[in-house]
Design an enzyme around this catalytic site. Sequence first.
Site, PDB file in Angstrom:
ATOM      1  N   ARG A  84      39.795  20.610  33.564  1.00  0.00           N
ATOM      2  CA  ARG A  84      41.066  20.134  33.028  1.00  0.00           C
ATOM      3  C   ARG A  84      42.178  21.106  33.394  1.00  0.00           C
ATOM      4  O   ARG A  84      41.934  22.278  33.684  1.00  0.00           O
ATOM      5  CB  ARG A  84      40.992  19.988  31.507  1.00  0.00           C
ATOM      6  CG  ARG A  84      39.919  19.030  31.009  1.00  0.00           C
ATOM      7  CD  ARG A  84      39.873  19.015  29.489  1.00  0.00           C
ATOM      8  NE  ARG A  84      38.895  18.071  28.968  1.00  0.00           N
ATOM      9  CZ  ARG A  84      37.639  18.361  28.688  1.00  0.00           C
ATOM     10  NH1 ARG A  84      37.198  19.607  28.877  1.00  0.00           N
ATOM     11  NH2 ARG A  84      36.814  17.453  28.207  1.00  0.00           N
ATOM     12  N   HIS A  97      45.118  15.689  36.373  1.00  0.00           N
ATOM     13  CA  HIS A  97      44.017  15.018  35.681  1.00  0.00           C
ATOM     14  C   HIS A  97      43.321  14.016  36.592  1.00  0.00           C
ATOM     15  O   HIS A  97      42.106  13.794  36.483  1.00  0.00           O
ATOM     16  CB  HIS A  97      44.528  14.310  34.429  1.00  0.00           C
ATOM     17  CG  HIS A  97      43.421  13.962  33.472  1.00  0.00           C
ATOM     18  ND1 HIS A  97      42.700  14.914  32.785  1.00  0.00           N
ATOM     19  CD2 HIS A  97      42.896  12.758  33.106  1.00  0.00           C
ATOM     20  CE1 HIS A  97      41.785  14.326  32.028  1.00  0.00           C
ATOM     21  NE2 HIS A  97      41.879  13.023  32.208  1.00  0.00           N
ATOM     22  N   ARG A 103      40.759  15.739  38.540  1.00  0.00           N
ATOM     23  CA  ARG A 103      39.522  15.877  37.738  1.00  0.00           C
ATOM     24  C   ARG A 103      38.686  14.606  37.880  1.00  0.00           C
ATOM     25  O   ARG A 103      37.466  14.673  38.093  1.00  0.00           O
ATOM     26  CB  ARG A 103      39.886  16.133  36.277  1.00  0.00           C
ATOM     27  CG  ARG A 103      38.720  16.075  35.283  1.00  0.00           C
ATOM     28  CD  ARG A 103      39.230  16.511  33.913  1.00  0.00           C
ATOM     29  NE  ARG A 103      38.384  16.084  32.813  1.00  0.00           N
ATOM     30  CZ  ARG A 103      37.309  16.744  32.381  1.00  0.00           C
ATOM     31  NH1 ARG A 103      36.916  17.837  33.002  1.00  0.00           N
ATOM     32  NH2 ARG A 103      36.621  16.312  31.335  1.00  0.00           N
ATOM     33  N   HIS A 112      32.193  17.007  28.633  1.00  0.00           N
ATOM     34  CA  HIS A 112      32.325  15.899  27.687  1.00  0.00           C
ATOM     35  C   HIS A 112      31.386  16.114  26.503  1.00  0.00           C
ATOM     36  O   HIS A 112      30.260  16.605  26.673  1.00  0.00           O
ATOM     37  CB  HIS A 112      31.982  14.570  28.357  1.00  0.00           C
ATOM     38  CG  HIS A 112      33.035  14.094  29.302  1.00  0.00           C
ATOM     39  ND1 HIS A 112      32.792  13.173  30.300  1.00  0.00           N
ATOM     40  CD2 HIS A 112      34.358  14.419  29.410  1.00  0.00           C
ATOM     41  CE1 HIS A 112      33.909  12.949  30.976  1.00  0.00           C
ATOM     42  NE2 HIS A 112      34.862  13.688  30.442  1.00  0.00           N
ATOM     43  N   TYR A 157      32.489   6.653  34.797  1.00  0.00           N
ATOM     44  CA  TYR A 157      32.382   6.844  36.236  1.00  0.00           C
ATOM     45  C   TYR A 157      31.311   5.966  36.867  1.00  0.00           C
ATOM     46  O   TYR A 157      31.170   5.959  38.092  1.00  0.00           O
ATOM     47  CB  TYR A 157      32.121   8.319  36.555  1.00  0.00           C
ATOM     48  CG  TYR A 157      33.271   9.187  36.123  1.00  0.00           C
ATOM     49  CD1 TYR A 157      34.462   9.205  36.829  1.00  0.00           C
ATOM     50  CD2 TYR A 157      33.184   9.950  34.966  1.00  0.00           C
ATOM     51  CE1 TYR A 157      35.538   9.965  36.410  1.00  0.00           C
ATOM     52  CE2 TYR A 157      34.264  10.734  34.542  1.00  0.00           C
ATOM     53  CZ  TYR A 157      35.421  10.723  35.263  1.00  0.00           C
ATOM     54  OH  TYR A 157      36.495  11.470  34.841  1.00  0.00           O
TER      55      TYR A 157
END
Length: 365
Positions: free
Chosen positions: A181, A275, A278, A302, A311
């Site tokens: 991040r 972001h 990322r 996470h 994803y």
Amino acid sequence: MSTYIDTVHPERHAPYLDIPDDVIDYLHYLDFVKQRSPRTVNGYYLDLRSFFRFMAVQWNLASEDTEPSQIDLRSISTQQIASVRKRDIFNFLEFARAQSNGAKARARKLSALRGFFGYMCTQANRLHDDPTANISLGTPKKALPKYLTLDESIELLKNVQSDFYSRDYCILTLFLNCGMRLAELVAIDLGDFRDETIRIIGKGSKERLVYLNSACLQALDHYKKERASLPNLVDKKALFVSKRTGKRLTARRVEQIVARCLQSAGLSGMGYSPHKLRHTAATLMYQYGQVDMLALKEILGHENVSTTQIYTHINQAQLKQAVESSPLSKVEYTPEPAVPQAAKDDGEEPEPSDSHAETEASALK
């Protein structure tokens, strides 16, 4: 970004002085007891401040024409907060929608209100009734992550234009390979590296180790050499520093660096941001590296694997490719061949009609 977040030290925030005391107590509870990140606490602050500005108008503490920043919330008492009813929550959410707040933003505001009133009822014991009880907005749709393709990522790295090339190239390389991040990147210290790993402080001050590949190690090696020769190095612990001031880069400065590099690569105006880099790292790892979902969860930091599962949209492309690779996929449609009439008559015999059945019955008598 609110000025309550310290841009130099994103792990800190200034005192909240323009909201009711009960809300200040709740934010301190989130900070010190629940150990939420400063950005999370700041997000709750903004949403709760917005709600009480709305309620101040309903309570005639301010007029509808009053600028929101001019509404004084410090005098709002626990008794006034206790007067909030379910309809006030619905009215605020409707007001938020009229202010162009989407479903996700409204759900976040409701979450902030739930947290606050839950705290007031169960932790602080200052209220008896929770006006947010049984209010649900449903689950907002999760948007698919926006990311750069592999070719776009390579193009971005090839077109870094900067007066501190090694630093900016290293920033992009870490974003694209480690999936960290923005707040995590600017908080990196030199002491966070050990062998081929980096210690990252994520949300809720949770630590994780991320392995560095050869591209990251090379980029770091080149940058560290130039960084060591800076004549005015102020923040000696910080990894990424300003060439001019020698101080740690702010999150806003990194956003500007990324935007400039995107522009140089012809990728500006496409909605990309730190972001999105990322997202790119996670997507490319999942798509090309066949990374296990649990491993990807750890890399990204996470809390739940359900967050990482967004994803799996990459599977759609893989499934399509698998179907198209069938040896029968190229067989073209052919019209129905002509069938001789005699062949058509070889089908099943028709059911006997009622008159035919009656004739057979007569013959049996």
